[in-house]
Design a protein around this motif. Structure first.
Motif, PDB file in Angstrom:
ATOM      1  N   GLU A 320       0.832  -1.208   0.000  1.00 18.64           N
ATOM      2  CA  GLU A 320       0.000   0.000   0.000  1.00 18.64           C
ATOM      3  C   GLU A 320       0.870   1.262   0.000  1.00 18.64           C
ATOM      4  O   GLU A 320       0.650   2.180  -0.796  1.00 18.64           O
ATOM      5  CB  GLU A 320      -0.913  -0.014   1.235  1.00 18.64           C
ATOM      6  CG  GLU A 320      -1.894   1.139   1.237  1.00 18.64           C
ATOM      7  CD  GLU A 320      -2.789   1.133   2.474  1.00 18.64           C
ATOM      8  OE1 GLU A 320      -2.833   0.121   3.193  1.00 18.64           O
ATOM      9  OE2 GLU A 320      -3.421   2.181   2.708  1.00 18.64           O
ATOM     10  N   ASP A 321       1.897   1.244   0.856  1.00 20.93           N
ATOM     11  CA  ASP A 321       2.763   2.425   0.938  1.00 20.93           C
ATOM     12  C   ASP A 321       3.449   2.716  -0.389  1.00 20.93           C
ATOM     13  O   ASP A 321       3.833   3.849  -0.674  1.00 20.93           O
ATOM     14  CB  ASP A 321       3.834   2.233   2.022  1.00 20.93           C
ATOM     15  CG  ASP A 321       3.197   2.198   3.409  1.00 20.93           C
ATOM     16  OD1 ASP A 321       2.024   2.599   3.515  1.00 20.93           O
ATOM     17  OD2 ASP A 321       3.868   1.738   4.353  1.00 20.93           O
ATOM     18  N   ASN A 322       3.637   1.669  -1.181  1.00 16.90           N
ATOM     19  CA  ASN A 322       4.277   1.865  -2.482  1.00 16.90           C
ATOM     20  C   ASN A 322       3.266   2.045  -3.617  1.00 16.90           C
ATOM     21  O   ASN A 322       3.626   2.024  -4.799  1.00 16.90           O
ATOM     22  CB  ASN A 322       5.203   0.689  -2.788  1.00 16.90           C
ATOM     23  CG  ASN A 322       6.492   0.784  -1.986  1.00 16.90           C
ATOM     24  OD1 ASN A 322       7.355   1.598  -2.307  1.00 16.90           O
ATOM     25  ND2 ASN A 322       6.597   0.017  -0.920  1.00 16.90           N
ATOM     26  N   GLY A 323       2.009   2.168  -3.232  1.00 13.53           N
ATOM     27  CA  GLY A 323       0.962   2.412  -4.230  1.00 13.53           C
ATOM     28  C   GLY A 323       0.705   1.234  -5.161  1.00 13.53           C
ATOM     29  O   GLY A 323       0.328   1.415  -6.312  1.00 13.53           O
ATOM     30  N   ILE A 324       0.904   0.016  -4.633  1.00 11.19           N
ATOM     31  CA  ILE A 324       0.678  -1.157  -5.489  1.00 11.19           C
ATOM     32  C   ILE A 324      -0.527  -1.928  -4.979  1.00 11.19           C
ATOM     33  O   ILE A 324      -0.605  -2.268  -3.793  1.00 11.19           O
ATOM     34  CB  ILE A 324       1.914  -2.074  -5.468  1.00 11.19           C
ATOM     35  CG1 ILE A 324       3.083  -1.335  -6.102  1.00 11.19           C
ATOM     36  CG2 ILE A 324       1.659  -3.386  -6.198  1.00 11.19           C
ATOM     37  CD1 ILE A 324       4.377  -2.034  -5.929  1.00 11.19           C
ATOM     38  N   SER A 325      -1.470  -2.206  -5.867  1.00  9.96           N
ATOM     39  CA  SER A 325      -2.615  -2.977  -5.393  1.00  9.96           C
ATOM     40  C   SER A 325      -2.331  -4.454  -5.630  1.00  9.96           C
ATOM     41  O   SER A 325      -1.632  -4.816  -6.576  1.00  9.96           O
ATOM     42  CB  SER A 325      -3.897  -2.527  -6.079  1.00  9.96           C
ATOM     43  OG  SER A 325      -3.880  -2.933  -7.407  1.00  9.96           O
ATOM     44  N   GLU A 344       3.339  -2.929 -13.027  1.00  8.08           N
ATOM     45  CA  GLU A 344       3.204  -1.915 -11.983  1.00  8.08           C
ATOM     46  C   GLU A 344       4.247  -2.146 -10.886  1.00  8.08           C
ATOM     47  O   GLU A 344       4.766  -1.210 -10.278  1.00  8.08           O
ATOM     48  CB  GLU A 344       1.789  -2.062 -11.406  1.00  8.08           C
ATOM     49  CG  GLU A 344       1.357  -1.032 -10.441  1.00  8.08           C
ATOM     50  CD  GLU A 344      -0.018  -1.377  -9.863  1.00  8.08           C
ATOM     51  OE1 GLU A 344      -0.951  -0.623 -10.128  1.00  8.08           O
ATOM     52  OE2 GLU A 344      -0.148  -2.391  -9.161  1.00  8.08           O
ATOM     53  N   LYS A 348       9.077  -0.832  -8.583  1.00 10.85           N
ATOM     54  CA  LYS A 348       9.145  -0.594  -7.139  1.00 10.85           C
ATOM     55  C   LYS A 348       9.601  -1.828  -6.383  1.00 10.85           C
ATOM     56  O   LYS A 348       9.586  -1.848  -5.153  1.00 10.85           O
ATOM     57  CB  LYS A 348       7.761  -0.187  -6.645  1.00 10.85           C
ATOM     58  CG  LYS A 348       7.202   1.010  -7.389  1.00 10.85           C
ATOM     59  CD  LYS A 348       6.258   1.797  -6.532  1.00 10.85           C
ATOM     60  CE  LYS A 348       5.785   3.038  -7.241  1.00 10.85           C
ATOM     61  NZ  LYS A 348       4.337   3.131  -7.280  1.00 10.85           N
TER      62      LYS A 348
END
Ligand code: ASP
Length: 439
Positions: A320-325, A344, A348
């Motif tokens: 979540e902190d890395n914006g990955i779902s 995606e 990261k």
């Protein structure tokens, strides 16, 4: 009986396609509200008018000469008008478009002209009144679609007109500027109009005879799906089955209006009915199979992970902190995997790995790439024993190793992870066991 009919770009790409659409509309008096797309591709390798408009506008805002590009777009419409023997001039419209492009009226305005002009032609050809979507479809100040304002204004307007053409794809912002939906958004307009008209059915006319059980690029000539529920469709669409825009089901779904996907080039085919729910048993245990490649899995191992309260949450917070779902999280006693979309994730990945080390201190961490996920979807699975068993034995017979299994709590779908290289073979094996073996 009241129907809203939406025609896609390929159904309105030429005069000949316009004629087919018009004869479909005229064949039933109940087909009262028509939502056209912009002219699409006439043949393989052709360019959609929407893409021509985006390109032309970009040239205009770049300060370069865009006259030739705009002339080409005009020629597409003139070809249709002449082919239909219509006495209709778009000169004034094109002069205005030229001016607005020069002034920098925006990409949204540019793209919307595709359906706007096609709507004018369609209205003239059918002899129906034309309603500019900018006057009846609204977005709020943040650019989000405003369903209530739209429904109030549009339903009042439709109550006053028995027949109308309302172009798809766009509406207006509170200040009056044009705003479009995302690509393919005329499907959404059709659904909005169907809701406002309290239509009995929303017919969506395209160039295929509805949804197929699976991808025709993978299985030759797959069987069509006669009836599918909204929920099944969501599952299949998420996994890549695309005929209808994702967002198109919401306006009609709340009103219980079915969507019928039909083929303009084969109007006698019944197409696919998309419904809220149905007692109709699907023809096969499964309704459809869809899938996607390009997933990666992060496998985490730690002794006694299952007794550590909050372990899963901590791992997921790193994503979540890395914006990955994440897509799926199959787990064992001391293991947990997180499936993500590779494209995606790739940029990261090192950050995520470091984050997992820091937050949960795993014993072992490993990554796998090039995985594929396949969704086997069907409302019939709930009441049928052995569906999973049949899928697994079909895959075993085809020598395919299953990397992950996940059955949703709705029992509407079973998701299977396989190596990317086995993707097509796996879909064929599942199709064979459920459909070919039953034919
Ligand atoms: N013409 C638009 C597009 O190409 C919208 C649509 O056809 O639904 O995306």
């Amino acid at each position: 009986m009241k129907k809203v009919v939406k025609f896609g770009g390929s159904s309105l790409a030429s005069a000949c396609q316009f004629q087919k659409a018009a004869s479909i509309i005229r064949a039933e008096k109940s087909r009262r509200y028509v939502v056209p797309s912009a002219p699409g591709k006439r043949f393989d390798g052709d360019t959609k008018v929407t893409d021509m408009l985006y390109d032309c506008y970009e040239t205009a805002v770049g300060g370069r000469d865009f006259d030739k590009k705009l002339d080409k777009i005009k020629a597409r419409y003139m070809e249709i008008i002449e082919g239909l023997n219509l006495k209709l001039s778009l000169d004034q419209e094109f002069e205005q478009i030229h001016d607005f492009f020069k002034k920098g009226a925006g990409k949204n305005y540019a793209a919307s002209r595709g359906e706007y002009l096609n709507g004018i032609i369609m209205a003239a050809y059918l002899g129906f009144p034309f309603i500019d979507a900018a006057q009846v479809i609204f977005f709020d100040a943040d650019g989000n679609f405003d369903p209530e304002k739209t429904n109030n204004v549009l339903s009042a307007r439709l109550a006053k007109t028995e027949y109308a053409v309302i172009p798809g794809f766009y509406g207006s912002l509170p200040g009056g500027e044009i705003k479009t939906f995302s690509r393919g958004g005329s499907d959404i307009t059709g659904s909005i109009v169907a809701r406002a008209a309290k239509a009995d059915i929303y017919e969506n006319w395209t160039d295929v005879s509805g949804f197929l059980v699976t991808d025709p690029h993978i299985v030759d000539d797959p069987e069509p799906i006669e009836t599918i529920t909204y929920r099944e469709l969501r599952e299949l669409a998420y996994m890549g089955a695309s005929v209808l825009h994702d967002e198109a089901i919401f306006p009609v779904r709340s009103e219980g209006i079915p969507i019928n996907i039909r083929n303009t080039n084969d109007p006698s085919a019944p197409g696919t009915m998309i419904v809220e729910s149905t007692c109709k048993k699907p023809r096969y245990t499964i309704t459809g199979i869809a899938g996607k490649k390009g997933f990666a899995a992060v496998n985490i191992e730690k002794d006694r992970m299952n007794s550590e309260v909050g372990f899963g949450r901590k791992v997921l917070s790193v994503f979540e902190d890395n914006g990955i779902s994440f897509e799926h999280i199959p787990s064992g006693i001391d293991t947990m995997s997180v499936f993500v979309q590779q494209a995606e994730f790739e940029e990261k990945e090192q950050k995520v790995l470091a984050g997992i080390h820091r937050t949960v201190d795993p014993d072992y961490l490993e990554m796998e790439s090039d995985l594929a996920l396949i969704a086997v979807v069907g409302r019939g699975m709930r009441s049928t024993r052995g569906t999973a068993g049949r899928i697994f034995s079909a895959l075993a017979h085809a020598n395919i190793n299953i990397r992950m299994i996940d059955q949703g709590s709705s029992e509407l779908n079973i998701i299977i992870g396989v190596d990317g290289k086995d993707f097509e073979k796996a879909i064929r094996a599942i199709y064979d066991i459920f459909v070919v073996a039953r034919l």
